[in-house]
Design a protein around this motif. Structure first.
Motif, PDB file in Angstrom:
ATOM      1  N   VAL A 191      38.790  17.457  18.865  1.00  0.00           N
ATOM      2  CA  VAL A 191      38.087  16.210  19.139  1.00  0.00           C
ATOM      3  C   VAL A 191      38.517  15.182  18.098  1.00  0.00           C
ATOM      4  CG1 VAL A 191      35.828  15.172  19.563  1.00  0.00           C
ATOM      5  CG2 VAL A 191      36.115  17.654  19.836  1.00  0.00           C
ATOM      6  N   ASP A 197      36.448  11.743  21.803  1.00  0.00           N
ATOM      7  CA  ASP A 197      35.303  11.422  20.948  1.00  0.00           C
ATOM      8  C   ASP A 197      34.217  12.469  21.154  1.00  0.00           C
ATOM      9  OD1 ASP A 197      33.610  10.687  23.198  1.00  0.00           O
ATOM     10  OD2 ASP A 197      34.522   8.696  23.175  1.00  0.00           O
ATOM     11  N   GLY A 198      33.164  12.382  20.362  1.00  0.00           N
ATOM     12  CA  GLY A 198      32.099  13.374  20.420  1.00  0.00           C
ATOM     13  C   GLY A 198      31.382  13.423  21.755  1.00  0.00           C
ATOM     14  N   GLN A 199      31.191  12.284  22.384  1.00  0.00           N
ATOM     15  CA  GLN A 199      30.497  12.237  23.671  1.00  0.00           C
ATOM     16  C   GLN A 199      31.282  12.998  24.738  1.00  0.00           C
ATOM     17  OE1 GLN A 199      27.346  10.871  24.138  1.00  0.00           O
ATOM     18  NE2 GLN A 199      27.527  11.996  26.055  1.00  0.00           N
ATOM     19  N   LEU A 221      31.019  16.718  24.017  1.00  0.00           N
ATOM     20  CA  LEU A 221      29.708  17.266  24.366  1.00  0.00           C
ATOM     21  C   LEU A 221      29.573  17.431  25.874  1.00  0.00           C
ATOM     22  CD1 LEU A 221      26.979  18.241  23.336  1.00  0.00           C
ATOM     23  CD2 LEU A 221      26.170  15.867  23.464  1.00  0.00           C
ATOM     24  N   SER A 227      36.811  19.070  14.976  1.00  0.00           N
ATOM     25  CA  SER A 227      36.445  17.682  15.252  1.00  0.00           C
ATOM     26  C   SER A 227      36.661  16.767  14.056  1.00  0.00           C
ATOM     27  CB  SER A 227      34.972  17.612  15.662  1.00  0.00           C
ATOM     28  OG  SER A 227      34.590  16.274  15.911  1.00  0.00           O
ATOM     29  N   MET A 270      30.303   8.810  19.642  1.00  0.00           N
ATOM     30  CA  MET A 270      29.564   9.866  18.942  1.00  0.00           C
ATOM     31  C   MET A 270      30.458  10.433  17.853  1.00  0.00           C
ATOM     32  SD  MET A 270      27.972  13.514  20.255  1.00  0.00           S
ATOM     33  CE  MET A 270      26.848  12.791  21.428  1.00  0.00           C
ATOM     34  N   GLY A 295      31.564  13.025  14.636  1.00  0.00           N
ATOM     35  CA  GLY A 295      31.690  14.473  14.576  1.00  0.00           C
ATOM     36  C   GLY A 295      30.465  15.199  14.045  1.00  0.00           C
ATOM     37  N   THR A 303      27.299  14.233  14.320  1.00  0.00           N
ATOM     38  CA  THR A 303      26.313  14.223  15.410  1.00  0.00           C
ATOM     39  C   THR A 303      26.717  15.241  16.471  1.00  0.00           C
ATOM     40  OG1 THR A 303      25.837  11.898  15.003  1.00  0.00           O
ATOM     41  CG2 THR A 303      25.174  12.769  17.153  1.00  0.00           C
ATOM     42  N   LEU A 304      28.019  15.321  16.766  1.00  0.00           N
ATOM     43  CA  LEU A 304      28.506  16.302  17.742  1.00  0.00           C
ATOM     44  C   LEU A 304      28.148  17.717  17.307  1.00  0.00           C
ATOM     45  CD1 LEU A 304      30.175  17.288  20.184  1.00  0.00           C
ATOM     46  CD2 LEU A 304      32.216  17.122  18.715  1.00  0.00           C
ATOM     47  N   GLU A 318      24.541  18.369  17.998  1.00  0.00           N
ATOM     48  CA  GLU A 318      24.299  18.492  19.440  1.00  0.00           C
ATOM     49  C   GLU A 318      24.825  19.826  19.977  1.00  0.00           C
ATOM     50  OE1 GLU A 318      22.619  16.504  21.605  1.00  0.00           O
ATOM     51  OE2 GLU A 318      22.035  15.233  19.912  1.00  0.00           O
TER      52      GLU A 318
END
Length: 120
Positions: A8, A34-36, A39, A52, A59, A61, A63-64, A67
């Motif tokens: 990521v 990206d993180g979104q 996810l 990541s 989003m 890394g 926060t990823l 999540e």
């Protein structure tokens, strides 16, 4: 069995470098920008390990990682943060979110593969 790793990073060239390193060692690779996006993929699929970046649009890394840890399939999946960030504060933030490890860019391909062998 072929292990699959999700990379990521919002940098296409960084994803290409990581992909080349992983594929040369026989790993399957899934990419997200990206993180979104990562996810969304993770909610429908599982991988053996996630690598990541930290600083990304939509989003980040850290926060990823948090999540991913809420998803039953990813509770124990190793997640490495591969980033230019090197401050202890950021590393602690990543660890609190559930990151397994932290590698600072530019990365050494042999070191990355050695780390993956330990985690998988």
């Amino acid at each position: 069995m072929n292990r699959t790793i999700m990379t990521v990073d919002d940098s296409t060239s960084m994803r290409q470098m990581v992909r080349a390193t992983l594929q040369s060692a026989g790993y399957g690779v899934v990419e997200a920008s990206d993180g979104q996006e990562a996810l969304e993929y993770a909610r429908q699929n599982s991988v053996d390990l996630v690598i990541s970046d930290v600083n990304m649009p939509r989003m980040d890394g850290i926060t990823l990682v948090g999540e991913l840890r809420t998803l039953p399939t990813y509770r124990l999946t190793p997640v490495l943060l591969l980033t230019t960030e090197s401050s202890q504060e950021k590393k602690q933030e990543g660890k609190r979110a559930g990151a397994t490890g932290w590698i600072v860019k530019p990365f050494n391909p042999a070191q990355l593969l050695a780390t993956l062998r330990k985690l998988l």
